[in-house]
Design an enzyme around this catalytic site. Structure first.
Site, PDB file in Angstrom:
ATOM      1  N   GLU A 188       0.821  -1.210   0.000  1.00 18.09           N
ATOM      2  CA  GLU A 188       0.000   0.000   0.000  1.00 18.09           C
ATOM      3  C   GLU A 188       0.857   1.263   0.000  1.00 18.09           C
ATOM      4  O   GLU A 188       0.505   2.264  -0.636  1.00 18.09           O
ATOM      5  CB  GLU A 188      -0.924  -0.014   1.220  1.00 18.09           C
ATOM      6  CG  GLU A 188      -2.086   0.961   1.120  1.00 18.09           C
ATOM      7  CD  GLU A 188      -3.138   0.674   2.173  1.00 18.09           C
ATOM      8  OE1 GLU A 188      -4.234   0.211   1.809  1.00 18.09           O
ATOM      9  OE2 GLU A 188      -2.861   0.897   3.368  1.00 18.09           O
ATOM     10  N   GLU A 215       1.966   1.720  -3.415  1.00 14.21           N
ATOM     11  CA  GLU A 215       0.810   2.120  -4.221  1.00 14.21           C
ATOM     12  C   GLU A 215       0.527   3.616  -4.047  1.00 14.21           C
ATOM     13  O   GLU A 215       0.220   4.320  -5.014  1.00 14.21           O
ATOM     14  CB  GLU A 215      -0.412   1.296  -3.809  1.00 14.21           C
ATOM     15  CG  GLU A 215      -1.635   1.540  -4.683  1.00 14.21           C
ATOM     16  CD  GLU A 215      -2.826   0.701  -4.253  1.00 14.21           C
ATOM     17  OE1 GLU A 215      -3.819   0.682  -4.997  1.00 14.21           O
ATOM     18  OE2 GLU A 215      -2.785   0.078  -3.167  1.00 14.21           O
ATOM     19  N   CYS A 271      -8.315  -2.184   4.261  1.00 17.06           N
ATOM     20  CA  CYS A 271      -8.126  -3.233   5.278  1.00 17.06           C
ATOM     21  C   CYS A 271      -9.416  -3.671   5.941  1.00 17.06           C
ATOM     22  O   CYS A 271      -9.480  -4.750   6.520  1.00 17.06           O
ATOM     23  CB  CYS A 271      -7.166  -2.739   6.367  1.00 17.06           C
ATOM     24  SG  CYS A 271      -5.521  -2.392   5.765  1.00 17.06           S
ATOM     25  N   SER A 322      -7.497   1.336  -2.391  1.00 16.47           N
ATOM     26  CA  SER A 322      -6.295   0.542  -2.582  1.00 16.47           C
ATOM     27  C   SER A 322      -6.716  -0.841  -3.063  1.00 16.47           C
ATOM     28  O   SER A 322      -7.719  -1.392  -2.614  1.00 16.47           O
ATOM     29  CB  SER A 322      -5.530   0.415  -1.267  1.00 16.47           C
ATOM     30  OG  SER A 322      -4.541  -0.588  -1.359  1.00 16.47           O
ATOM     31  N   LYS A 326     -14.878  -9.975   8.877  1.00 10.15           N
ATOM     32  CA  LYS A 326     -13.804 -10.820   8.358  1.00 10.15           C
ATOM     33  C   LYS A 326     -14.326 -12.198   7.961  1.00 10.15           C
ATOM     34  O   LYS A 326     -13.772 -12.849   7.061  1.00 10.15           O
ATOM     35  CB  LYS A 326     -12.691 -10.956   9.402  1.00 10.15           C
ATOM     36  CG  LYS A 326     -11.881  -9.687   9.641  1.00 10.15           C
ATOM     37  CD  LYS A 326     -11.049  -9.349   8.431  1.00 10.15           C
ATOM     38  CE  LYS A 326     -10.210  -8.101   8.654  1.00 10.15           C
ATOM     39  NZ  LYS A 326      -9.453  -7.718   7.447  1.00 10.15           N
ATOM     40  N   GLU A 334     -15.585 -11.526   4.611  1.00 12.45           N
ATOM     41  CA  GLU A 334     -14.493 -11.251   3.673  1.00 12.45           C
ATOM     42  C   GLU A 334     -13.857 -12.530   3.148  1.00 12.45           C
ATOM     43  O   GLU A 334     -13.576 -12.647   1.947  1.00 12.45           O
ATOM     44  CB  GLU A 334     -13.434 -10.398   4.366  1.00 12.45           C
ATOM     45  CG  GLU A 334     -12.250 -10.049   3.470  1.00 12.45           C
ATOM     46  CD  GLU A 334     -11.148  -9.304   4.208  1.00 12.45           C
ATOM     47  OE1 GLU A 334     -10.566  -8.376   3.618  1.00 12.45           O
ATOM     48  OE2 GLU A 334     -10.864  -9.652   5.376  1.00 12.45           O
ATOM     49  N   GLU A 389     -13.426 -13.703  -4.857  1.00 15.21           N
ATOM     50  CA  GLU A 389     -12.120 -13.314  -5.404  1.00 15.21           C
ATOM     51  C   GLU A 389     -10.959 -13.628  -4.459  1.00 15.21           C
ATOM     52  O   GLU A 389      -9.792 -13.466  -4.829  1.00 15.21           O
ATOM     53  CB  GLU A 389     -12.105 -11.824  -5.767  1.00 15.21           C
ATOM     54  CG  GLU A 389     -12.324 -10.874  -4.604  1.00 15.21           C
ATOM     55  CD  GLU A 389     -13.777 -10.528  -4.364  1.00 15.21           C
ATOM     56  OE1 GLU A 389     -14.045  -9.485  -3.739  1.00 15.21           O
ATOM     57  OE2 GLU A 389     -14.654 -11.308  -4.801  1.00 15.21           O
ATOM     58  N   CYS A 449     -10.315  -1.396  14.674  1.00 14.39           N
ATOM     59  CA  CYS A 449     -10.483  -2.825  14.953  1.00 14.39           C
ATOM     60  C   CYS A 449     -10.644  -3.119  16.438  1.00 14.39           C
ATOM     61  O   CYS A 449     -11.285  -4.101  16.815  1.00 14.39           O
ATOM     62  CB  CYS A 449      -9.298  -3.609  14.406  1.00 14.39           C
ATOM     63  SG  CYS A 449      -9.145  -3.510  12.608  1.00 14.39           S
TER      64      CYS A 449
END
Length: 574
Positions: free
Chosen positions: A281, A284, A301, A321, A360, A363, A368, A504
């Site tokens: 990142e 990036e 994230c 990102s 999560k 996720e 993908e 988090c």
């Protein structure tokens, strides 16, 4: 100018600001009026009526959580009339409530259960038909069980006021009233972002995380499976609360010990893959600043935040990102580099993540997330689920000796650790970007201006001759504000957005606490970890350097793009 009001509560005079509620005033004289629908962050809802009190001159009992004080008011909080009314309200709730307390995931921590005990309600006096139960397990992250719902509306308040998502509401009337998505759709058919903040708000077992404990135990018992686990930074400053330890206790070593005793073959540190995320990142960000690509770059994230953007602002996904989250990066590295290094077939590896976040779970199920040719992460357990497993295994957590993480992913930096707090990803990225852009050593590593619990933090950070305009956001209702500003032309280079309040450490899978300062205590612990680690910059992590040297090549390279980056999609706003 705020004026003060003097009133009497149970015969004791007290002076409070004029906008105070009776509930707030009562707390000042040490009287904790019981509540079920009230939440500190958002104030009174007035739905449950458990907090009723007698007020001189009023015709009926009044709800303390939404009744404002007035000069000369006389309040009685514990009369026979009040006690009987509260008991009757509880009994009526029980008359439409599933009574499977022994097998409920909230057993022992249920607020309804606790109030019944405190008020002497030990039987169900009102028998009769119960409302039709709706059990929604369509989501990989959250289960909704209307049979345990008491219609307190706390989940609705959390979803609408705190997160600004509005995926659940009150539907129908009277006996048929239910908390559900519009049209009685399932959670997976609406714009629910799977953040789990509703599970923190729910006082009963009506909304809980979907548990994968049984699946994890089964794989630990399977001799043909090589089971590895990673531990997120926010877990290690919250897990101790489930075992009576002080909030903010750092239990990294004990957590590793517990997981080893439970039978995991390798215990790894998610701080390592947080460092890996920063390498990708950070490069990036530099690439976008030096080329004609969309700015600001927005962090990726937080899976709840990603799903929110896909639902409500899909036209802005070009700002995201493309980096996978640390959880998913770790999963794919385990199924590729680690599998090759130790000659283990990827199909025989079962990867588990211990996360502070219910999103999560969602996720890791995204289609993908399989760039290795296998599912990156096989199962996600919340901090709460891990605590249950430790207790089930009969492990005395507080007496465990500290153990270290396993090689080759045992070393994470302070930069990786602060991912667990709002502002941490930004700060970690700046530490690396500064040295990559200037070629100079960054001596002051603490960026206090982007730390803390404030929902929106903005700053301009000097990187050599460059000025980096940044924003740090936590909570989705605040994310909406910054996205609207960017849409209208507000200029930023880099924006961190975390779905949950506080980041988090305030995730939907964390221990449920009545301590209003719990997030601040966990945050202080996270920054304490950062200060005590020998390496505090991601690009200085020797294990990261070895990974690039031996396998990935370079940040943003061909192999990195294949394994560590992802794509996004447009979702319905329904």
């Amino acid at each position: 100018m705020i004026e003060n009001i003097t009133l009497q509560i149970d015969g004791e005079s007290i002076t409070v600001p004029e906008q105070s509620t009776v509930l707030e005033a009562a707390k000042k004289v040490g009287n904790n009026i019981p509540t079920l629908c009230h939440m500190e962050e958002t104030g009174g809802i007035g739905a449950c009526r458990i907090c009723v009190v007698e007020i001189e001159g009023a015709k009926t009992l009044m709800p303390a959580c939404i009744t404002n004080v007035c000069e000369g008011m006389k309040v009685k909080t514990g009369t026979a009339r009040v006690r009987n009314a509260r008991r009757t309200i509880l009994e009526l709730m029980l008359s439409n409530h599933e009574g499977d307390c022994l097998t409920c995931s909230k057993s022992g921590k249920c607020e309804l259960q606790k109030l019944c005990e405190e008020m002497g309600v030990d039987r169900d006096r009102y028998k009769g038909e119960k409302s039709k139960k709706v059990y929604d397990d369509s989501s990989p992250a959250i289960i909704r069980d209307s049979g345990k719902c008491i219609l307190c509306r706390r989940c609705i308040t959390q979803c609408s006021q705190v997160q600004g998502v509005h995926s659940i509401t009150i539907l129908k009337r009277g006996f048929d009233t239910v908390v559900a998505p519009e049209g009685l759709h399932s959670l997976m058919d609406v714009s629910c972002v799977q953040c789990g903040q509703c599970t923190l708000a729910c006082p009963t077992g009506a909304i809980t995380e979907k548990s994968y404990i049984d699946q994890v135990w089964a794989n630990l018992e399977d001799a043909d499976k090589h089971v590895v686990v990673q531990i997120a930074p926010a877990v290690r400053v919250a897990l101790g609360e489930e075992f009576g330890m002080l909030p903010g206790s750092i239990v990294t070593g004990k957590t590793v010990s517990a997981l080893k005793r439970m039978g995991f073959d390798r215990v790894f540190d998610t701080n390592f893959s947080a460092d890996l995320t920063i390498m990708e990142e950070g490069h990036e960000l530099i690439e976008r600043m030096e080329t004609d690509q969309p700015l600001p770059l927005i962090t990726s994230c937080s899976p709840g935040w990603i799903k929110y953007l896909e639902h409500f602002y899909p036209q802005m996904t070009s700002h995201l990102s493309t980096c996978k989250s640390p959880q998913q990066m770790f999963g794919t590295i385990i199924k590729t580099y680690y599998a090759q290094k130790f000659n283990i077939p990827p199909k025989d590896i079962y990867t588990v993540s211990i996360m502070p976040c219910t999103a999560k779970k969602y996720e890791c199920e995204r289609p993908e997330m399989n760039s290795s040719g296998h599912k990156d992460v096989d199962a996600v357990l919340t901090t709460r689920e891990l605590a249950k497993m430790i207790k089930e295994a009969g492990i005395d957590f507080s007496k465990l000796q500290d153990h270290s993480f396993d090689l080759p992913f045992s070393q994470g930096t302070g930069a990786g650790a602060i991912f667990g707090s709002s502002g941490g990803v930004m700060e970690a990225a700046v530490r690396t970007a500064y040295e990559l852009l200037t070629g100079e050593k960054l001596n002051k590593l603490d960026f206090d201006q982007i730390r803390g619990m404030e929902g929106i933090k903005q700053s301009t950070i000097n990187i050599g001759e460059r000025q980096l305009k940044v924003a740090v956001i936590n909570g989705l209702s605040n994310a909406k504000k910054i996205l609207e500003a960017v849409s209208k032309g507000e200029q930023y280079h880099f924006v961190e957005i975390m779905c949950c309040p506080g980041g988090c450490l305030g995730g939907g899978g964390q221990p449920i606490s009545n301590d209003k300062n719990i997030k601040e205590k966990r945050m202080r612990a996270i920054y304490q970890i950062d200060k005590t680690l020998p390496i505090r910059k991601s690009h200085e992590n020797p294990a990261i350097k070895e990974l690039y040297s031996n396998y990935l090549g370079r940040p943003l390279g061909v192999m990195s793009h294949k394994l560590l980056h992802t794509t996004y999609c447009q979702r319905s706003r329904f």
